[in-house]
Design an enzyme around this catalytic site. Structure first.
Site, PDB file in Angstrom:
ATOM      1  N   THR A 111       0.809  -1.224   0.000  1.00 42.55           N
ATOM      2  CA  THR A 111       0.000   0.000   0.000  1.00 42.55           C
ATOM      3  C   THR A 111       0.846   1.279   0.000  1.00 42.55           C
ATOM      4  OG1 THR A 111      -0.150  -0.071   2.420  1.00 42.55           O
ATOM      5  CG2 THR A 111      -1.933  -1.124   1.163  1.00 42.55           C
ATOM      6  N   GLY A 112       2.148   1.178   0.254  1.00 41.02           N
ATOM      7  CA  GLY A 112       3.023   2.348   0.252  1.00 41.02           C
ATOM      8  C   GLY A 112       3.400   2.762  -1.161  1.00 41.02           C
ATOM      9  N   VAL A 134       6.337   2.801  -2.840  1.00 39.76           N
ATOM     10  CA  VAL A 134       7.152   1.836  -3.586  1.00 39.76           C
ATOM     11  C   VAL A 134       6.332   0.584  -3.875  1.00 39.76           C
ATOM     12  CG1 VAL A 134       9.225   0.403  -3.549  1.00 39.76           C
ATOM     13  CG2 VAL A 134       9.316   2.741  -2.676  1.00 39.76           C
ATOM     14  N   SER A 139       0.205  -3.784   6.534  1.00 40.01           N
ATOM     15  CA  SER A 139       0.029  -3.842   7.982  1.00 40.01           C
ATOM     16  C   SER A 139      -1.372  -4.342   8.335  1.00 40.01           C
ATOM     17  CB  SER A 139       0.254  -2.461   8.596  1.00 40.01           C
ATOM     18  OG  SER A 139      -0.755  -1.570   8.164  1.00 40.01           O
ATOM     19  N   SER A 152      -4.690  -2.684   7.137  1.00 31.84           N
ATOM     20  CA  SER A 152      -5.180  -2.883   5.771  1.00 31.84           C
ATOM     21  C   SER A 152      -5.611  -4.318   5.517  1.00 31.84           C
ATOM     22  CB  SER A 152      -4.091  -2.508   4.749  1.00 31.84           C
ATOM     23  OG  SER A 152      -3.747  -1.143   4.837  1.00 31.84           O
ATOM     24  N   CYS A 203      18.223   4.672  -3.037  1.00 34.89           N
ATOM     25  CA  CYS A 203      17.819   5.230  -4.331  1.00 34.89           C
ATOM     26  C   CYS A 203      18.748   6.333  -4.818  1.00 34.89           C
ATOM     27  CB  CYS A 203      16.383   5.739  -4.266  1.00 34.89           C
ATOM     28  SG  CYS A 203      16.079   6.981  -2.991  1.00 34.89           S
ATOM     29  N   GLY A 225      10.805  10.302  -2.910  1.00 38.10           N
ATOM     30  CA  GLY A 225      11.782   9.551  -2.127  1.00 38.10           C
ATOM     31  C   GLY A 225      11.409   9.473  -0.661  1.00 38.10           C
ATOM     32  N   HIS A 283      15.992  12.022  -8.880  1.00 40.28           N
ATOM     33  CA  HIS A 283      17.099  12.491  -8.043  1.00 40.28           C
ATOM     34  C   HIS A 283      18.232  12.968  -8.953  1.00 40.28           C
ATOM     35  CE1 HIS A 283      14.937  11.152  -4.693  1.00 40.28           C
ATOM     36  NE2 HIS A 283      15.678  10.141  -4.267  1.00 40.28           N
ATOM     37  N   ASN A 333      14.003   8.021  -9.155  1.00 34.85           N
ATOM     38  CA  ASN A 333      14.205   7.403  -7.847  1.00 34.85           C
ATOM     39  C   ASN A 333      13.244   6.280  -7.511  1.00 34.85           C
ATOM     40  OD1 ASN A 333      12.548   9.940  -7.763  1.00 34.85           O
ATOM     41  ND2 ASN A 333      12.079   9.197  -5.705  1.00 34.85           N
TER      42      ASN A 333
END
Length: 360
Positions: free
Chosen positions: A12-13, A15, A37, A40, A158, A188, A251, A338
């Protein structure tokens, strides 16, 4: 090529979301498990990311309604349904270290986007174009863990992608000192301008832990393996300043380099090294590899973050403004995407290497 069942821990993040989108049409990998987690767990994926989906494209159809597992409580179930997992979780370093090792002990290979195990001596930290030989650490790690299949392999921080690839082929000239200033996008930090409005029209001259990683992690990438343990390189010495800037992705690095007395290459030699630095078999072996790793721009105002971060689908490195310096020998500018090359895409490329070499 064999088809692999893949799980994403931390789906869910930011990345994790990027991994979901990149794997939607991957020729080797099919996502069979999404985990996050406990808050979720049990939700269909689209509900778990509702209001915080950060990608430019919609949630892929195959994962839209996929149930989200609890990455801790459901570990045994997850490992029974996948061939390996990508790990992109947001927890403390100690918690991540424990979780990744738990999955490895359950005989599940872990391809980590986290920093927790980057300095574990027998855990390889790999950029496939730079140090693919470090996969040789895996048998030693398996012996320590007592596993047959399970292990952990990590990708680097990254920001390293924005200067280390350009430095790598120049080490043979006696590269001695490097000063680098990185200008790092808000993604990032897992943020967008909607979630971090304070970054609009702003720069922050501090990113926690980033300078230490920028100075030390290249030494592991350039290290050598002795008796199953990686010995970090001792040169070049690197000093870094890392700044958060108001860009969504990409980046950028301003890099200064000094060579040993009498070993300095010419500008033309450096450009030739950058042009020729590529394993031509990599593209044919690994589907996410760029056709050309380093792209040099001859015009004075490139590379630019907005224009060039997506070079070769965000998997190539853009370089420009190579010129002599009054205090160092040379300076140049370098750019990477990144969350693609530096995070999710780099992790997928590493997984492809591990599969191609039979470790997964």
């Amino acid at each position: 090529m064999k088809q692999y069942r893949v799980g994403i821990l931390g789906a869910t993040g930011m990345v994790g979301q990027r991994l979901v989108t990149l794997l939607a049409h991957h020729p080797w990998f099919s996502v069979t498990v999404l985990a996050a987690s406990s808050k979720s767990a049990g939700l269909p994926y689209h509900k778990a990311v509702e209001g915080r989906w950060s990608m430019d494209t919609p949630i892929p159809k195959d994962t839209h309604d996929m149930p989200v597992y609890d990455l801790q409580a459901d570990a045994h179930k997850i490992t029974s349904e996948v061939d390996f997992v990508f790990c992109a979780i947001n927890m403390t370093k100690d918690e991540i270290r424990t979780l990744e090792e738990h999955y490895a002990l359950l005989e599940c290979p872990v391809v980590s986007n986290n920093s927790a195990h980057r300095w574990t001596e027998d855990v390889p930290m790999i950029v496939p174009e730079i140090n693919p030989e470090h996969t040789a650490l895996i048998p030693s790690q398996r012996k320590r863990l007592g596993t047959k299949r399970g292990f952990i392999a990590a990708k680097s921080n990254c920001s390293l992608q924005s200067y280390v690839p350009a430095l790598h082929p120049l080490r043979k000239f006696g590269l001695e000192k490097v000063l680098v200033c990185t200008y790092q996008a808000i993604s990032g930090a897992g943020k967008t301008f909607d979630s971090w409005p304070d970054m609009i029209d702003n720069c922050i001259p501090y990113i926690a832990g980033e300078e230490e990683k920028s100075e030390s992690e290249p030494m592991k990438l350039w290290g050598t393996i002795r008796e199953g343990v990686l010995i970090p390189a001792s040169t070049p010495s690197i000093t870094a300043q890392c700044i958060r800037v108001p860009c969504s992705d990409g980046h950028l690095a301003a890099c200064f380099m000094k060579f040993k007395e009498g070993h300095k290459p010419t500008v033309e030699q450096i450009k030739v090294e950058w042009q020729q630095f590529y394993d031509s078999t990599l593209r044919s072996r690994l589907p996410s590899a760029p056709k050309h790793f380093l792209h040099y721009f001859s015009c004075d105002d490139r590379p630019q973050t907005k224009l060039d971060r997506m070079t070769e689908n965000g998997m190539a490195i853009s370089v420009g403004r190579l010129r002599p310096d009054t205090q160092y020998d040379y300076k140049f500018v370098c750019l990477s995407h990144n969350t693609l090359r530096g995070a999710a895409g780099g992790a997928i490329l590493l997984a492809e290497l591990l599969c191609a070499e039979g470790y997964i």
